[in-house]
Design a protein around this motif. Structure first.
Motif, PDB file in Angstrom:
ATOM      1  N   SER A  31      43.235  35.575  41.882  1.00 39.60           N
ATOM      2  CA  SER A  31      43.310  35.698  43.343  1.00 39.60           C
ATOM      3  C   SER A  31      44.189  34.632  43.975  1.00 39.60           C
ATOM      4  O   SER A  31      44.943  34.912  44.899  1.00 39.60           O
ATOM      5  N   LEU A  32      44.057  33.392  43.493  1.00 34.57           N
ATOM      6  CA  LEU A  32      44.729  32.274  44.172  1.00 34.57           C
ATOM      7  C   LEU A  32      45.489  31.387  43.193  1.00 34.57           C
ATOM      8  O   LEU A  32      45.082  31.224  42.035  1.00 34.57           O
ATOM      9  N   LYS A  34      46.504  27.553  42.738  1.00 30.97           N
ATOM     10  CA  LYS A  34      46.176  26.212  43.220  1.00 30.97           C
ATOM     11  C   LYS A  34      47.251  25.237  42.732  1.00 30.97           C
ATOM     12  O   LYS A  34      47.690  25.334  41.588  1.00 30.97           O
ATOM     13  N   LYS A  78      47.047  25.697  48.273  1.00 32.43           N
ATOM     14  CA  LYS A  78      46.748  26.975  47.604  1.00 32.43           C
ATOM     15  C   LYS A  78      47.528  28.113  48.257  1.00 32.43           C
ATOM     16  O   LYS A  78      47.881  28.037  49.441  1.00 32.43           O
ATOM     17  N   ILE A 186      33.140  30.186  40.062  1.00 35.86           N
ATOM     18  CA  ILE A 186      33.197  31.505  40.706  1.00 35.86           C
ATOM     19  C   ILE A 186      34.580  31.718  41.300  1.00 35.86           C
ATOM     20  O   ILE A 186      34.880  31.297  42.415  1.00 35.86           O
ATOM     21  N   GLY A 187      35.443  32.315  40.488  1.00 38.89           N
ATOM     22  CA  GLY A 187      36.778  32.669  40.954  1.00 38.89           C
ATOM     23  C   GLY A 187      36.808  34.168  41.223  1.00 38.89           C
ATOM     24  O   GLY A 187      35.867  34.706  41.809  1.00 38.89           O
ATOM     25  N   GLY A 189      36.628  36.389  38.795  1.00 44.46           N
ATOM     26  CA  GLY A 189      35.460  36.625  37.953  1.00 44.46           C
ATOM     27  C   GLY A 189      34.723  35.298  37.791  1.00 44.46           C
ATOM     28  O   GLY A 189      35.143  34.275  38.334  1.00 44.46           O
ATOM     29  N   GLY A 211      34.066  36.587  42.906  1.00 48.34           N
ATOM     30  CA  GLY A 211      34.762  36.440  44.187  1.00 48.34           C
ATOM     31  C   GLY A 211      35.737  37.574  44.452  1.00 48.34           C
ATOM     32  O   GLY A 211      35.893  38.018  45.600  1.00 48.34           O
ATOM     33  N   GLY A 212      36.362  38.066  43.386  1.00 48.22           N
ATOM     34  CA  GLY A 212      37.293  39.181  43.549  1.00 48.22           C
ATOM     35  C   GLY A 212      36.547  40.438  43.972  1.00 48.22           C
ATOM     36  O   GLY A 212      37.067  41.271  44.730  1.00 48.22           O
ATOM     37  N   TRP A 215      35.689  40.056  47.734  1.00 49.02           N
ATOM     38  CA  TRP A 215      36.870  40.218  48.587  1.00 49.02           C
ATOM     39  C   TRP A 215      37.400  41.654  48.485  1.00 49.02           C
ATOM     40  O   TRP A 215      37.724  42.285  49.486  1.00 49.02           O
ATOM     41  N   PHE A 227      40.459  37.061  53.721  1.00 52.60           N
ATOM     42  CA  PHE A 227      39.193  36.590  53.163  1.00 52.60           C
ATOM     43  C   PHE A 227      38.407  35.813  54.222  1.00 52.60           C
ATOM     44  O   PHE A 227      37.192  35.971  54.351  1.00 52.60           O
ATOM     45  N   GLY A 319      34.770  26.864  42.155  1.00 54.76           N
ATOM     46  CA  GLY A 319      35.541  28.090  42.397  1.00 54.76           C
ATOM     47  C   GLY A 319      35.683  28.335  43.889  1.00 54.76           C
ATOM     48  O   GLY A 319      34.833  27.922  44.684  1.00 54.76           O
ATOM     49  N   PHE A 320      36.752  29.032  44.240  1.00 53.36           N
ATOM     50  CA  PHE A 320      37.058  29.187  45.673  1.00 53.36           C
ATOM     51  C   PHE A 320      36.212  30.218  46.381  1.00 53.36           C
ATOM     52  O   PHE A 320      36.261  30.327  47.609  1.00 53.36           O
ATOM     53  N   GLN A 323      33.922  28.235  48.987  1.00 50.17           N
ATOM     54  CA  GLN A 323      34.593  27.827  50.227  1.00 50.17           C
ATOM     55  C   GLN A 323      33.698  26.990  51.146  1.00 50.17           C
ATOM     56  O   GLN A 323      33.848  27.042  52.366  1.00 50.17           O
TER      57      GLN A 323
HETATM   58  N1  LIG Z   1      42.359  32.645  51.210  1.00 46.99           N
HETATM   59  C1  LIG Z   1      41.771  33.352  50.259  1.00 46.99           C
HETATM   60  N2  LIG Z   1      42.347  34.472  49.784  1.00 46.99           N
HETATM   61  C2  LIG Z   1      41.771  35.174  48.793  1.00 46.99           C
HETATM   62  N3  LIG Z   1      40.601  34.846  48.234  1.00 46.99           N
HETATM   63  C3  LIG Z   1      39.972  33.746  48.648  1.00 46.99           C
HETATM   64  C4  LIG Z   1      40.544  32.941  49.661  1.00 46.99           C
HETATM   65  N4  LIG Z   1      39.720  31.890  49.829  1.00 46.99           N
HETATM   66  C5  LIG Z   1      38.700  32.048  48.989  1.00 46.99           C
HETATM   67  N5  LIG Z   1      38.823  33.173  48.264  1.00 46.99           N
HETATM   68  C6  LIG Z   1      37.835  33.614  47.259  1.00 46.99           C
HETATM   69  O1  LIG Z   1      38.077  32.856  46.110  1.00 46.99           O
HETATM   70  C7  LIG Z   1      38.239  33.705  44.971  1.00 46.99           C
HETATM   71  C8  LIG Z   1      39.241  33.082  44.030  1.00 46.99           C
HETATM   72  O2  LIG Z   1      38.738  31.839  43.577  1.00 46.99           O
HETATM   73  P1  LIG Z   1      39.516  30.944  42.543  1.00 46.99           P
HETATM   74  O3  LIG Z   1      40.841  30.576  43.112  1.00 46.99           O
HETATM   75  O4  LIG Z   1      38.596  29.852  42.157  1.00 46.99           O
HETATM   76  O5  LIG Z   1      39.689  31.955  41.338  1.00 46.99           O
HETATM   77  P2  LIG Z   1      40.974  32.500  40.577  1.00 46.99           P
HETATM   78  O6  LIG Z   1      41.516  31.372  39.767  1.00 46.99           O
HETATM   79  O7  LIG Z   1      41.900  33.170  41.517  1.00 46.99           O
HETATM   80  O8  LIG Z   1      40.297  33.594  39.659  1.00 46.99           O
HETATM   81  P3  LIG Z   1      40.156  33.688  38.071  1.00 46.99           P
HETATM   82  O9  LIG Z   1      39.801  32.286  37.599  1.00 46.99           O
HETATM   83  O10 LIG Z   1      39.061  34.647  37.833  1.00 46.99           O
HETATM   84  O11 LIG Z   1      41.492  34.117  37.576  1.00 46.99           O
HETATM   85  C9  LIG Z   1      38.690  35.020  45.563  1.00 46.99           C
HETATM   86  O12 LIG Z   1      38.400  36.101  44.690  1.00 46.99           O
HETATM   87  C10 LIG Z   1      37.911  35.085  46.847  1.00 46.99           C
HETATM   88  O13 LIG Z   1      36.586  35.516  46.636  1.00 46.99           O
END
Ligand SMILES: Nc1ncnc2c1ncn2[C@@H]1O[C@H](COP(=O)(O)OP(=O)(O)OP(=O)(O)O)[C@@H](O)[C@H]1O
Ligand SMILES: CC(C)(CO)[C@@H](O)C(=O)NCCC(=O)O
Length: 412
Positions: A31-32, A34, A78, A186-187, A189, A211-212, A215, A227, A319-320, A323
């Motif tokens: 999703s993001l 960083k 991010k 919690i990203g 997945g 989180g995916g 969203w 989001f 994980g994002f 928030q």
């Molecule tokens: N601005 C944003 N845009 C999209 N999602 C956001 C935002 N802020 C928070 N989120 C939430 O954070 C989640 C992503 O978190 P994170 O960046 O920790 O995981 P990721 O590294 O993208 O995912 P993975 O590790 O599973 O590949 C999104 O799925 C959503 O639920």
């Protein structure tokens, strides 16, 4: 002077004036993306030290090796992975500052490498090469998550807090009593990792409802555009409009024999079975609230079950998805408390979404030619400098949104 300039920014201004940037790391998730980067203070002089300890930075130096000390700040940013071009533009704007890192196994002189973790370090490697002429030096995602978590837990004061009855309570972590713990990231997945020490861990479980899912489903069900908007909706909603409660099934009474109160959710979204309504008949805020509750509750429960499997009392959530959102943290905390009968504790991290990228950043210390001892130096300097930070409110532990960490890099 405010030591914390721009930091956690969604669309950082590429023209932002910074001192020279020497190290940058990426975590490219589903999703993001960083980003963490180090900028040297414009006015910082470079010290050369070679003592085994110094008053400024106790415990950093080993033996008589000389180190160059670069003073500056760590910045955080991010980007949405779907808008990777914004990230490429951002890095491009800094590229001429980057010091030309060389791959530890392939020190081709004309190539620049940056440390990168997450699935996107594989998926987008060609894109970085093609658009920026930068190679991605891949670091394992789980290694980075654990390294980042251990660093934050051990080095950054007031990093960890519990969320109880609407209040954050900051905890002092005893370094000698940190392990084992369960890390739940919690990203998009969710990964659940049992951590036994520095670099000692096992990914014991995970769930694809993360989180995916919140969203993605939330966007479809509420048609909201961002989001943050979805979180804002959930803040105002009432989940009881859609969730079927124990009381709805039991005619308003508790099912006390098995410990369920009338207000416990018996079935998320269960009222939608019989309401004879379509999605548009529900308020988007109520839908968002039910969804957030369903997913947070489920993650809290699976986390607890894994903690129980291994006899772990402490569960750190990163994980994002989190928030720092009160309702999310409250739901997770209540779920862990409820299922563990108060035995296990949910704890949260202020730099929740940056664990992986911090781990990738610290891996410069492992490999890079300049032998940066980022880890220890960040540790001591972060400790030293937080005390004098003017924007930090020790009463509630809050930071403003824009935050960077003053730190030093030690290079041999
Ligand atoms: N601005 C944003 N845009 C999209 N999602 C956001 C935002 N802020 C928070 N989120 C939430 O954070 C989640 C992503 O978190 P994170 O960046 O920790 O995981 P990721 O590294 O993208 O995912 P993975 O590790 O599973 O590949 C999104 O799925 C959503 O639920
Ligand atoms: C696939 C990763 C590790 C990518 O970050 C993450 O999204 C995750 O842990 N997903 C859950 C996969 C599962 O264990 O069911």
């Amino acid at each position: 002077m405010d030591q914390r300039q721009t930091a956690i920014v969604d669309n950082p201004d590429p023209s932002q004036s910074l001192g020279q940037i020497s190290h940058l790391a990426l975590d490219i998730g589903g999703s993001l993306i960083k980003v963490v980067y180090f900028s040297r203070n414009r006015d910082s002089s470079v010290d050369h030290k070679g003592e085994s300890s110094s008053n400024d930075n106790p415990g950093v130096f080993n033996g008589n090796r000389k180190h160059t000390v670069l003073k500056g700040k760590l910045h955080f940013a991010k980007f949405e992975t779907s808008k990777i071009n914004d990230c490429l533009e951002f890095i491009s704007s800094k590229k001429h500052h980057l010091g030309g890192f060389q791959h530890h196994e392939n020190p081709a002189k004309d190539k620049k490498f940056i440390k990168a973790t997450g699935g996107g370090a594989y998926k987008f490697a060609e894109l970085f090469k093609e658009k920026l002429g930068i190679g991605l030096d891949k670091e394992d995602e789980m290694d980075c998550l654990v390294a980042g978590a251990n660093f934050l837990l051990k080095a950054v004061p007031r990093e960890v807090y519990t969320y109880v009855d609407g209040h954050k309570e900051f905890l002092q972590i005893d370094h000698n009593d940190l392990y084992p713990y369960l890390l739940v990231n919690i990203g998009s997945g969710v990964s659940m990792i049992k951590v036994d020490g520095d670099g000692k861990f096992e990914r014991v479980s995970g769930t694809n409802v993360g989180g995916g899912t919140f969203w993605g489903l939330g966007r479809l069900l509420t048609r909201c555009k961002s989001f943050d908007e979805l979180l804002e909706l959930s803040h105002r909603g009432n989940n009881r409009v859609i969730d079927m409660l124990v009381g709805d099934i039991y005619g308003g009474t508790d099912y006390s024999k098995i410990g369920l109160s009338s207000t416990t959710i018996a079935s998320s979204f269960g009222k939608a079975i019989s309401d004879n309504k379509e999605i548009d008949d529900y308020k988007p805020e109520d839908v968002a609230r039910s969804l957030l509750r369903m997913i947070s509750n489920n993650i809290g429960q699976i986390s607890y079950l894994n903690a129980l499997r291994f006899g772990l009392k402490r569960i750190f959530f990163g994980g994002f998805f989190i928030q720092g959102h009160p309702y999310t943290m409250d739901t997770i905390s209540v779920a862990v408390h409820f299922w563990s009968k108060g035995e296990a504790k949910a704890m949260f991290l202020r730099h929740e979404g940056f664990l992986g990228v911090l781990g990738a950043f610290m891996s410069y210390a492992k490999h890079s030619l300049d032998d940066s001892v980022v880890n220890q130096s960040m540790q001591s300097l972060v400790n030293g400098s937080y005390a004098s930070d003017t924007n930090y409110n020790p009463q509630n532990g809050d930071w403003s949104d824009n935050e960077s960490i003053p730190c030093s890099l030690y290079t041999a």
